[in-house]
Design a protein around this motif. Structure first.
Motif, PDB file in Angstrom:
ATOM      1  N   LYS A  41      73.226  15.376  21.093  1.00  0.00           N
ATOM      2  CA  LYS A  41      72.061  16.363  20.857  1.00  0.00           C
ATOM      3  C   LYS A  41      72.538  17.968  21.240  1.00  0.00           C
ATOM      4  CE  LYS A  41      67.600  17.067  22.748  1.00  0.00           C
ATOM      5  NZ  LYS A  41      67.758  18.343  23.487  1.00  0.00           N
ATOM      6  N   GLN A  42      73.200  17.908  22.360  1.00  0.00           N
ATOM      7  CA  GLN A  42      73.437  19.168  22.732  1.00  0.00           C
ATOM      8  C   GLN A  42      74.571  20.006  21.884  1.00  0.00           C
ATOM      9  OE1 GLN A  42      70.850  19.689  24.264  1.00  0.00           O
ATOM     10  NE2 GLN A  42      71.449  20.306  26.157  1.00  0.00           N
ATOM     11  N   ASN A  78      69.113  22.463  33.189  1.00  0.00           N
ATOM     12  CA  ASN A  78      68.741  21.481  31.989  1.00  0.00           C
ATOM     13  C   ASN A  78      69.306  20.462  31.629  1.00  0.00           C
ATOM     14  OD1 ASN A  78      67.283  22.133  29.201  1.00  0.00           O
ATOM     15  ND2 ASN A  78      69.340  21.913  28.555  1.00  0.00           N
ATOM     16  N   THR A  79      70.519  20.230  31.930  1.00  0.00           N
ATOM     17  CA  THR A  79      71.368  18.966  31.509  1.00  0.00           C
ATOM     18  C   THR A  79      70.641  18.059  32.798  1.00  0.00           C
ATOM     19  OG1 THR A  79      73.371  20.035  31.230  1.00  0.00           O
ATOM     20  CG2 THR A  79      73.530  17.793  31.713  1.00  0.00           C
ATOM     21  N   THR A 192      73.130  25.237  26.895  1.00  0.00           N
ATOM     22  CA  THR A 192      73.365  24.146  25.870  1.00  0.00           C
ATOM     23  C   THR A 192      74.926  24.063  26.062  1.00  0.00           C
ATOM     24  OG1 THR A 192      71.577  24.543  24.369  1.00  0.00           O
ATOM     25  CG2 THR A 192      73.107  23.082  23.642  1.00  0.00           C
ATOM     26  N   GLY A 195      76.051  22.698  28.908  1.00  0.00           N
ATOM     27  CA  GLY A 195      75.761  20.924  29.182  1.00  0.00           C
ATOM     28  C   GLY A 195      76.483  20.308  28.480  1.00  0.00           C
ATOM     29  N   VAL A 196      77.151  20.631  27.309  1.00  0.00           N
ATOM     30  CA  VAL A 196      77.994  20.019  26.494  1.00  0.00           C
ATOM     31  C   VAL A 196      79.175  19.619  27.432  1.00  0.00           C
ATOM     32  CG1 VAL A 196      79.613  20.191  24.443  1.00  0.00           C
ATOM     33  CG2 VAL A 196      77.182  20.753  24.253  1.00  0.00           C
ATOM     34  N   GLY A 222      69.832  17.340  16.959  1.00  0.00           N
ATOM     35  CA  GLY A 222      70.245  18.726  17.664  1.00  0.00           C
ATOM     36  C   GLY A 222      69.501  19.926  17.144  1.00  0.00           C
ATOM     37  N   THR A 226      66.919  20.679  19.925  1.00  0.00           N
ATOM     38  CA  THR A 226      67.858  21.609  20.856  1.00  0.00           C
ATOM     39  C   THR A 226      67.669  23.058  20.232  1.00  0.00           C
ATOM     40  OG1 THR A 226      69.411  19.798  21.278  1.00  0.00           O
ATOM     41  CG2 THR A 226      70.176  21.996  21.764  1.00  0.00           C
TER      42      THR A 226
END
Length: 303
Positions: A41-42, A78-79, A192, A195-196, A222, A226
């Protein structure tokens, strides 16, 4: 109300509505485990955002300037919110997870006067109370308490849910804190991407066949949840007082219920409708300058 706030309210509400589609995407992506689901998603979200910025000539905007450490902090927060929210859903129920996630306005109300120096206003208190009442109607606490066997996994889920609410509220405060240094697009790109990177260990946690069968839905997830939703949400909330923004974000569970009913054919109960009305009324009060007379009688003093 001048056009600026109106545009910010519209962006925040639209972003919250798009975030409400998460339940639909998760339903259609049941073959993808939680960790890989969040990772892809990220990943597809940040790729879509990077391509958009490249095509529109806005890549220079992603260069970090002041308050760089807050970009890292926002990525971690956020993650954490995403991961703990989905863990709460897995080990408790969607109703419990929604209740825990949307305790965020309470944390924002406590944190914003300390960090952002925002005053706690009468409208904010009224809107917060109404929204919490609405959430209690939606999740039907009595049924949850009666239907759940308390065990270690359930308690882990509740703990994760509490953390998701705190981290969600914290992210709203951080966004407001750095709003003068970075655009919403820049914030989304960096948190983001971070997060990835944090979720890289989950990249290979899905069978190849399941990944191939769900690739188009993962890409859409995503892009919509996202990139599009986050852009609107961050652009809106960065221009609104944190307390108001956190209450308006409660439109997400309302829209989620609407999508569950219209797309997934989930039955709609009377208490759910009542809860949605309370939340929408709270959102309306949060963005108005004056409290309705019925409440003004009991809330005369600004806190």
């Amino acid at each position: 109300m001048n056009p600026g706030p109106k545009k910010a309210y519209a962006e925040l509400i639209t972003g919250s509505v798009l975030f409400g589609l998460m339940g639909v995407f998760v339903f259609y992506l049941q073959d993808i485990p939680t960790g890989p689901l969040i990772f892809y998603k990220q990943l597809f979200g940040v790729i879509a955002l990077f391509l958009f910025m490249m095509i529109t000539g806005k890549l220079s905007r992603i260069i970090p300037r002041k308050k760089k450490r807050f970009l890292l902090l926002l990525g971690i927060i956020n993650t954490t919110t995403l991961f703990t929210y989905l863990v709460c859903i897995r080990y408790t129920s969607f109703s419990v997870a929604i209740l825990m996630l949307y305790t965020a306005p309470m944390y924002v109300t406590l944190l914003s006067p300390l960090i952002l120096k925002e005053s706690i206003r009468r409208n904010g208190i009224i809107a917060l109370v109404l929204s919490i009442i609405g959430l209690l109607f939606i999740v039907d606490i009595n049924n949850i308490a009666a239907g759940q066997m308390i065990g270690s996994w359930y308690l882990i889920g509740v703990a994760a849910g509490i953390l998701s609410g705190f981290s969600f509220g914290s992210s709203i405060v951080v966004v407001r804190y750095v709003k003068d240094e970075y655009t919403g697009m820049t914030l989304i790109f960096w948190y983001t991407l971070i997060g990835v990177i944090l979720l890289l260990p989950f990249a290979g946690g899905v069978p190849v066949r399941a990944f191939a069968d769900n690739l188009s839905m993962l890409v859409l997830f995503g892009v919509v949840n996202t990139t599009m939703a986050a852009l609107l949400f961050i652009n809106g909330i960065s221009q609104i007082e944190a307390q108001k923004g956190s209450i308006l974000a409660l439109i997400e569970p309302v829209s989620g219920i609407f999508f569950d009913y219209t797309i997934l054919q989930t039955p709609l109960m009377a208490n759910t409708i009542i809860g949605c009305i309370f939340i929408l009324l709270g959102a309306y009060i949060a963005i108005t300058e004056k409290s309705p007379r019925i409440f003004g009688k009991y809330f005369r003093v600004q806190v």
